[in-house]
Design an enzyme around this catalytic site. Sequence first.
Site, PDB file in Angstrom:
ATOM      1  N   ASN A   9       0.693  -1.225   0.280  1.00  0.00           N
ATOM      2  CA  ASN A   9      -0.155   0.507   0.296  1.00  0.00           C
ATOM      3  C   ASN A   9       1.227   1.283   0.340  1.00  0.00           C
ATOM      4  O   ASN A   9       1.338   1.579   0.893  1.00  0.00           O
ATOM      5  CB  ASN A   9      -0.933   0.078   1.009  1.00  0.00           C
ATOM      6  CG  ASN A   9      -1.835   1.446   1.637  1.00  0.00           C
ATOM      7  OD1 ASN A   9      -2.201   1.881   0.770  1.00  0.00           O
ATOM      8  ND2 ASN A   9      -2.628   1.100   2.551  1.00  0.00           N
ATOM      9  N   LYS A  16       3.431   1.313   3.139  1.00  0.00           N
ATOM     10  CA  LYS A  16       2.687  -0.213   4.324  1.00  0.00           C
ATOM     11  C   LYS A  16       2.606  -1.729   3.896  1.00  0.00           C
ATOM     12  O   LYS A  16       2.665  -1.612   2.343  1.00  0.00           O
ATOM     13  CB  LYS A  16       1.517   0.378   4.717  1.00  0.00           C
ATOM     14  CG  LYS A  16       1.390   1.264   5.473  1.00  0.00           C
ATOM     15  CD  LYS A  16       0.045   1.406   5.831  1.00  0.00           C
ATOM     16  CE  LYS A  16       0.275   2.811   6.688  1.00  0.00           C
ATOM     17  NZ  LYS A  16      -0.716   3.908   6.349  1.00  0.00           N
ATOM     18  N   ARG A  94      -2.261  -2.357  -3.541  1.00  0.00           N
ATOM     19  CA  ARG A  94      -3.542  -1.778  -3.596  1.00  0.00           C
ATOM     20  C   ARG A  94      -3.418   0.483  -4.777  1.00  0.00           C
ATOM     21  O   ARG A  94      -2.214   0.493  -4.335  1.00  0.00           O
ATOM     22  CB  ARG A  94      -3.702  -0.782  -1.947  1.00  0.00           C
ATOM     23  CG  ARG A  94      -5.053  -0.067  -1.805  1.00  0.00           C
ATOM     24  CD  ARG A  94      -4.439   0.658   0.168  1.00  0.00           C
ATOM     25  NE  ARG A  94      -6.681   1.084  -0.382  1.00  0.00           N
ATOM     26  CZ  ARG A  94      -7.338   1.489   0.647  1.00  0.00           C
ATOM     27  NH1 ARG A  94      -5.826   0.506   2.075  1.00  0.00           N
ATOM     28  NH2 ARG A  94      -7.925   1.924   1.728  1.00  0.00           N
ATOM     29  N   HIS A 182     -12.972   3.330  -0.607  1.00  0.00           N
ATOM     30  CA  HIS A 182     -12.810   2.153   0.574  1.00  0.00           C
ATOM     31  C   HIS A 182     -13.431   1.344  -0.228  1.00  0.00           C
ATOM     32  O   HIS A 182     -13.938  -0.332   0.476  1.00  0.00           O
ATOM     33  CB  HIS A 182     -13.665   3.046   1.731  1.00  0.00           C
ATOM     34  CG  HIS A 182     -12.645   3.521   2.651  1.00  0.00           C
ATOM     35  ND1 HIS A 182     -13.857   4.913   2.573  1.00  0.00           N
ATOM     36  CD2 HIS A 182     -11.848   3.605   2.696  1.00  0.00           C
ATOM     37  CE1 HIS A 182     -12.777   5.147   3.865  1.00  0.00           C
ATOM     38  NE2 HIS A 182     -11.418   4.944   3.411  1.00  0.00           N
ATOM     39  N   HIS A 209     -17.691   2.584   7.290  1.00  0.00           N
ATOM     40  CA  HIS A 209     -16.303   2.283   6.848  1.00  0.00           C
ATOM     41  C   HIS A 209     -15.426   3.748   7.798  1.00  0.00           C
ATOM     42  O   HIS A 209     -15.335   4.686   7.269  1.00  0.00           O
ATOM     43  CB  HIS A 209     -15.231   2.840   5.932  1.00  0.00           C
ATOM     44  CG  HIS A 209     -13.656   2.573   6.167  1.00  0.00           C
ATOM     45  ND1 HIS A 209     -13.158   1.058   6.199  1.00  0.00           N
ATOM     46  CD2 HIS A 209     -13.128   3.219   6.101  1.00  0.00           C
ATOM     47  CE1 HIS A 209     -11.917   1.430   6.316  1.00  0.00           C
ATOM     48  NE2 HIS A 209     -11.982   2.825   6.228  1.00  0.00           N
ATOM     49  N   GLY A 211     -12.646   5.947   9.695  1.00  0.00           N
ATOM     50  CA  GLY A 211     -11.434   5.633  10.870  1.00  0.00           C
ATOM     51  C   GLY A 211     -11.124   6.951  10.084  1.00  0.00           C
ATOM     52  O   GLY A 211     -11.695   7.519  10.201  1.00  0.00           O
ATOM     53  N   GLY A 213      -9.856   7.980   7.361  1.00  0.00           N
ATOM     54  CA  GLY A 213     -10.960   8.527   6.372  1.00  0.00           C
ATOM     55  C   GLY A 213     -12.279   7.548   6.422  1.00  0.00           C
ATOM     56  O   GLY A 213     -12.225   6.257   7.148  1.00  0.00           O
ATOM     57  N   ARG A 242     -10.133  15.948   6.355  1.00  0.00           N
ATOM     58  CA  ARG A 242     -10.834  16.616   5.486  1.00  0.00           C
ATOM     59  C   ARG A 242     -12.351  16.351   5.777  1.00  0.00           C
ATOM     60  O   ARG A 242     -13.610  15.834   6.387  1.00  0.00           O
ATOM     61  CB  ARG A 242     -10.966  14.641   4.340  1.00  0.00           C
ATOM     62  CG  ARG A 242     -10.098  14.870   3.698  1.00  0.00           C
ATOM     63  CD  ARG A 242     -10.054  12.660   2.744  1.00  0.00           C
ATOM     64  NE  ARG A 242      -9.775  12.503   3.740  1.00  0.00           N
ATOM     65  CZ  ARG A 242      -9.623  11.095   3.427  1.00  0.00           C
ATOM     66  NH1 ARG A 242      -9.960  10.690   2.295  1.00  0.00           N
ATOM     67  NH2 ARG A 242      -8.837   9.900   3.890  1.00  0.00           N
ATOM     68  N   ASP A 284      -7.372  13.469  15.554  1.00  0.00           N
ATOM     69  CA  ASP A 284      -8.122  11.932  16.850  1.00  0.00           C
ATOM     70  C   ASP A 284      -9.708  11.496  17.200  1.00  0.00           C
ATOM     71  O   ASP A 284      -8.438  12.487  18.210  1.00  0.00           O
ATOM     72  CB  ASP A 284      -6.481  11.494  16.703  1.00  0.00           C
ATOM     73  CG  ASP A 284      -6.621  10.060  17.276  1.00  0.00           C
ATOM     74  OD1 ASP A 284      -7.538   9.477  17.752  1.00  0.00           O
ATOM     75  OD2 ASP A 284      -5.146   9.543  16.789  1.00  0.00           O
ATOM     76  N   GLY A 331     -14.667   2.795  14.176  1.00  0.00           N
ATOM     77  CA  GLY A 331     -16.092   1.802  13.789  1.00  0.00           C
ATOM     78  C   GLY A 331     -16.013   0.892  14.989  1.00  0.00           C
ATOM     79  O   GLY A 331     -16.987   0.190  15.547  1.00  0.00           O
ATOM     80  N   ASN A 333     -13.477   0.396  17.383  1.00  0.00           N
ATOM     81  CA  ASN A 333     -13.309   0.438  19.310  1.00  0.00           C
ATOM     82  C   ASN A 333     -14.132   1.816  19.400  1.00  0.00           C
ATOM     83  O   ASN A 333     -13.781   1.879  20.783  1.00  0.00           O
ATOM     84  CB  ASN A 333     -11.699   1.142  19.076  1.00  0.00           C
ATOM     85  CG  ASN A 333     -11.162   0.148  18.239  1.00  0.00           C
ATOM     86  OD1 ASN A 333     -10.758  -0.691  18.630  1.00  0.00           O
ATOM     87  ND2 ASN A 333     -10.377   0.163  16.867  1.00  0.00           N
ATOM     88  N   GLU A 380      -7.992  -4.982   4.958  1.00  0.00           N
ATOM     89  CA  GLU A 380      -8.454  -5.101   3.384  1.00  0.00           C
ATOM     90  C   GLU A 380      -6.840  -5.781   2.858  1.00  0.00           C
ATOM     91  O   GLU A 380      -7.133  -5.851   1.657  1.00  0.00           O
ATOM     92  CB  GLU A 380      -7.735  -2.594   3.100  1.00  0.00           C
ATOM     93  CG  GLU A 380      -9.841  -2.647   2.937  1.00  0.00           C
ATOM     94  CD  GLU A 380      -8.754  -0.875   4.257  1.00  0.00           C
ATOM     95  OE1 GLU A 380      -8.467  -0.668   5.257  1.00  0.00           O
ATOM     96  OE2 GLU A 380      -8.943  -0.261   3.650  1.00  0.00           O
TER      97      GLU A 380
HETATM   98  P1  AMP Z   1      -8.041   4.415  11.136  1.00  0.00           P
HETATM   99  O1  AMP Z   1      -7.711   5.394   9.961  1.00  0.00           O
HETATM  100  O2  AMP Z   1      -9.188   3.489  10.158  1.00  0.00           O
HETATM  101  O3  AMP Z   1      -6.543   3.457  11.115  1.00  0.00           O
HETATM  102  O4  AMP Z   1      -8.861   4.754  12.349  1.00  0.00           O
HETATM  103  C1  AMP Z   1      -8.179   5.530  12.838  1.00  0.00           C
HETATM  104  C2  AMP Z   1      -8.998   6.318  14.310  1.00  0.00           C
HETATM  105  O5  AMP Z   1      -9.623   5.525  14.432  1.00  0.00           O
HETATM  106  C3  AMP Z   1      -8.661   7.243  14.859  1.00  0.00           C
HETATM  107  O6  AMP Z   1      -9.264   8.655  14.547  1.00  0.00           O
HETATM  108  C4  AMP Z   1      -8.352   6.747  16.170  1.00  0.00           C
HETATM  109  O7  AMP Z   1      -8.766   8.171  16.992  1.00  0.00           O
HETATM  110  C5  AMP Z   1      -9.474   6.100  16.209  1.00  0.00           C
HETATM  111  N1  AMP Z   1      -9.189   5.381  17.148  1.00  0.00           N
HETATM  112  C6  AMP Z   1      -8.563   3.818  17.202  1.00  0.00           C
HETATM  113  N2  AMP Z   1      -8.984   3.746  18.321  1.00  0.00           N
HETATM  114  C7  AMP Z   1      -9.552   4.097  19.357  1.00  0.00           C
HETATM  115  C8  AMP Z   1     -10.132   4.130  20.246  1.00  0.00           C
HETATM  116  N3  AMP Z   1      -9.709   3.195  21.411  1.00  0.00           N
HETATM  117  N4  AMP Z   1     -11.270   5.055  20.897  1.00  0.00           N
HETATM  118  C9  AMP Z   1     -11.832   5.425  20.126  1.00  0.00           C
HETATM  119  N5  AMP Z   1     -11.165   6.246  18.338  1.00  0.00           N
HETATM  120  C10 AMP Z   1     -10.380   5.072  18.349  1.00  0.00           C
END
Ligand code: AMP
Length: 394
Positions: A9, A16, A94, A182, A209, A211, A213, A242, A284, A331, A333, A380
């Site tokens: 990726n 990655k 990817r 995605h 999804h 994250g 993004g 974004r 974050d 989603g 966590n 993915e």
């Molecule tokens: P990703 O791009 O899928 O790696 O997701 C990153 C996002 O997931 C960031 O905004 C992180 O703060 C959030 N995230 C990861 N772990 C947690 C958690 N335990 N509680 C809240 N947000 C989380």
Amino acid sequence: MSKAILVLNAGSSSIKFTVFDRAGGALAVRYNGQIEGIGTRPRFKVRDGAGAVAHEDAWENPPLGRGHAHALEMLAAWLDPHLPEEGLIGVGHRVVHGGPTYSAPTVIDDGVLRDLESFVPLAPLHQPANLAGIGATLDFLPGVPNVACFDTAFHRSHPKVADIYGLPGEYYDEGVRRYGFHGLSYEYIARALPELAPELAGGKVVVAHLGNGSSMCAISAGHSVDSTMGFTALDGLPMGTRSGQIDPGVLLYLMQEKGMGAKQIEDLLYKRSGLLGISGVSNDMRNLEASDDPRAAEAIDYYVFRIVRETGALAASMGGIDGLVFTAGIGENAAGIRRRVCEGLAWLGLALDPAANAAHGPRISAPGSRLAAYVIPTDEERMIALHTLAALAG
Ligand code: AMP
């Protein structure tokens, strides 16, 4: 290890990778890691399948323009003694954009490469990095077949009405369409449903999804019929940095009244907006949840509001909804975000099981809830490895 598959990726400043070992039919992660800081000071880190650090390195920045090539050269040199004697079956890449034509993973040859280059204007921030990764692989892992796996491909089952804009038709013809992204994540979830949520596999499901993004997808009987992302990965939900969906009139205002140029607007929409822009605190979600700044709360409120709103829109696209699946970093966590989204969808008949939600599922809807809700971790890289195997076998 028998034979291995390398999944790459390649982003603008990082590569990655995951090495999958195909032993006895199953795909096991043998190594994964990344080279970060390409273009500044590259750092290389590899973990083994158990998560232990297997290798760490850093080096001075190579000559300008050789960043990806040098990173791949270092990765190939490290891989060489760590691969089985039989070597690599293939490399799965990817690729963010498959344009209007690519609706499935494709073995890369010169013609495919030319097509992928022609899609650069559609994804100018991401496609060049993907292509740099492919080019470097051809140089440093010669003779190994390469497969392009597209973030857009899963969405090519949309009806045309979901992919046009209200613009003169010639723009659609030249590629100004709603592509959706995605797709590798959504495809992984769609394939996981028969085992993890069998009652949803043939039904109407919205997958969120969420994250750094974030996007959402309407999946009907396993096929994507609509998605919140459009021509670019800017549309739809607000994300870490974004903006998500925005009235195009705002862009005219920024140009005409504020004198902003294309680069400034790009920087604003991609890097300074979304959760970071609204909160002024962080992109974050963990930091926002921990903050007592009211603007952090407002950013979370807007994020949840848009997820709830888009769920309604995607349900309308499908003519109904049987379930909702949460995936990706937030989603999977953030139980508090899921709880608030589910509360916002109570009118659709979604009742949350608070204990199951706190335990991160997999099923988080209460018994008797009209709508089923699940947490399903996405993968993915595994989807790319499976596609690579299938494309090479086919
Ligand atoms: P990703 O791009 O899928 O790696 O997701 C990153 C996002 O997931 C960031 O905004 C992180 O703060 C959030 N995230 C990861 N772990 C947690 C958690 N335990 N509680 C809240 N947000 C989380």
